[in-house]
Design a protein around this motif. Structure first.
Motif, short mmCIF file in Angstrom:
data_model
loop_
_atom_site.label_atom_id
_atom_site.label_comp_id
_atom_site.label_asym_id
_atom_site.label_seq_id
_atom_site.Cartn_x
_atom_site.Cartn_y
_atom_site.Cartn_z
N UNK A 152 -55.37 -55.88 -21.77
CA UNK A 152 -56.67 -55.55 -21.13
C UNK A 152 -57.13 -56.02 -19.85
N UNK A 153 -56.24 -57.06 -19.35
CA UNK A 153 -56.34 -57.34 -18.03
C UNK A 153 -55.76 -56.24 -17.07
N UNK A 154 -54.66 -55.59 -17.59
CA UNK A 154 -54.00 -54.27 -16.75
C UNK A 154 -55.17 -53.41 -16.71
N UNK A 155 -55.95 -53.02 -18.03
CA UNK A 155 -57.15 -51.89 -17.77
C UNK A 155 -58.10 -52.35 -16.96
N UNK A 162 -61.01 -48.18 -9.62
CA UNK A 162 -61.61 -46.92 -9.59
C UNK A 162 -61.42 -45.71 -10.41
N UNK A 163 -60.47 -45.95 -11.38
CA UNK A 163 -59.73 -45.17 -12.39
C UNK A 163 -60.72 -44.67 -13.32
N UNK A 164 -60.47 -43.52 -13.96
CA UNK A 164 -61.14 -42.97 -15.06
C UNK A 164 -60.35 -43.54 -16.23
N UNK A 165 -60.80 -43.36 -17.42
CA UNK A 165 -60.13 -43.59 -18.72
C UNK A 165 -58.79 -42.86 -18.58
N UNK A 166 -59.18 -41.44 -18.44
CA UNK A 166 -57.99 -40.54 -18.54
C UNK A 166 -56.63 -41.19 -17.66
N UNK A 167 -56.99 -41.33 -16.39
CA UNK A 167 -56.18 -41.81 -15.27
C UNK A 167 -55.46 -43.15 -15.95
N UNK A 168 -56.30 -44.07 -16.44
CA UNK A 168 -55.71 -45.36 -16.94
C UNK A 168 -54.76 -44.84 -17.98
N UNK A 170 -52.86 -42.31 -18.50
CA UNK A 170 -51.72 -41.75 -17.79
C UNK A 170 -50.95 -43.08 -17.15
N UNK A 171 -51.38 -43.95 -16.57
CA UNK A 171 -50.75 -44.56 -15.79
C UNK A 171 -50.12 -45.72 -16.76
N UNK A 172 -50.81 -46.10 -17.95
CA UNK A 172 -50.36 -47.32 -18.75
C UNK A 172 -49.40 -46.37 -19.80
N UNK A 173 -49.40 -45.19 -19.78
CA UNK A 173 -48.67 -44.34 -20.96
C UNK A 173 -49.06 -44.48 -22.37
N UNK A 174 -50.65 -44.62 -22.38
CA UNK A 174 -51.41 -44.91 -23.72
C UNK A 174 -52.25 -43.77 -23.91
N UNK A 178 -57.16 -45.34 -26.95
CA UNK A 178 -56.70 -46.81 -26.98
C UNK A 178 -57.39 -47.33 -25.57
N UNK A 179 -57.23 -46.55 -24.72
CA UNK A 179 -58.04 -47.00 -23.52
C UNK A 179 -59.48 -47.40 -23.87
#
Length: 210
Positions: A152-155, A162-168, A170-174, A178-179
């Motif tokens: 959750x801290x990573x998110x 400034x990342x959208x849920x979609x970018x988050x 992608x970056x966390x590979x989830x 889940x985001x």
């Protein structure tokens, strides 16, 4: 370097020369203290500690390269009786907790240095721990909070950037779902109204840093 056993030997660690100068003036004016070394970053702090073995180390938390909490952990693992006092402009409870868990014995806000430094140094040297009442109150206020998980801290950090849920996702590979569920948990745990509010709370409490 003075080896007078009656003196409290102090190492100061801060990347601001002016603050180090102010502390040097305060400390060296006292008959029972002596500033024996200064460091301007975390790596230098560890080297100077090994070299001088100070009685008390005054440690800033926000520094280039290693942050203060990381330095406290490293010094404590090598020298378990190191007595470290945190000096910081930040009073976020999460940050305070991290520093105390790492082994800090006391916490002073930089704005209160003139008022609290000398007394705190003597108290910690005598084996006491010191936390200012306003910080202790904050710690108590959040003591029963459901803490954010490391994911959750990573998110939250990625939201702050400034990342959208979609970018988050992608970056966390989830997955994006889940985001979304992480975001819901974050808002609920922090008592935040929306994403921007969650970021503000996270920064204020020292859960994340920009």
């Amino acid at each position: 370097m003075s080896n007078d056993p009656s003196l409290i030997r102090i190492l100061t660690v801060d990347d601001h020369p002016l603050l180090r100068k102010g502390i040097a003036a305060l400390v060296n004016a006292e008959p029972d203290m002596k500033l024996i070394a200064e460091a301007s970053n975390g790596r230098e702090a560890i080297e100077k500690f090994r070299q001088h073995r100070p009685d008390i180390t005054l440690m800033d938390l926000q520094m280039p390269d290693l942050n203060g909490t990381e330095v406290i952990s490293r010094i404590q693992s090598e020298f378990p009786n190191a007595r470290i006092v945190v000096l910081t402009t930040y009073q976020g409870d999460a940050q305070v907790l991290r520093a105390l868990r790492a082994g800090a014995r006391a916490y002073i806000l930089k704005g209160h240095v003139h008022r609290e430094l000398l007394e705190t140094v003597r108290a910690v040297h005598a084996g006491q721990k010191r936390i200012p009442p306003d910080i202790a109150a904050q710690l108590a206020e959040h003591a029963t909070d459901d803490a954010l998980s490391s994911r959750e801290i990573d998110v939250l950090r990625l939201i702050a950037a400034g990342n959208s849920n979609k970018l988050i996702a992608d970056q966390l590979s989830i997955g994006e779902a889940t985001v979304k569920s992480h975001v819901t948990n974050i808002l609920s745990k922090l008592g935040a109204n929306d994403r921007a509010h969650a970021v503000t709370i996270g920064l204020k409490r020292g859960i994340i840093e920009l």
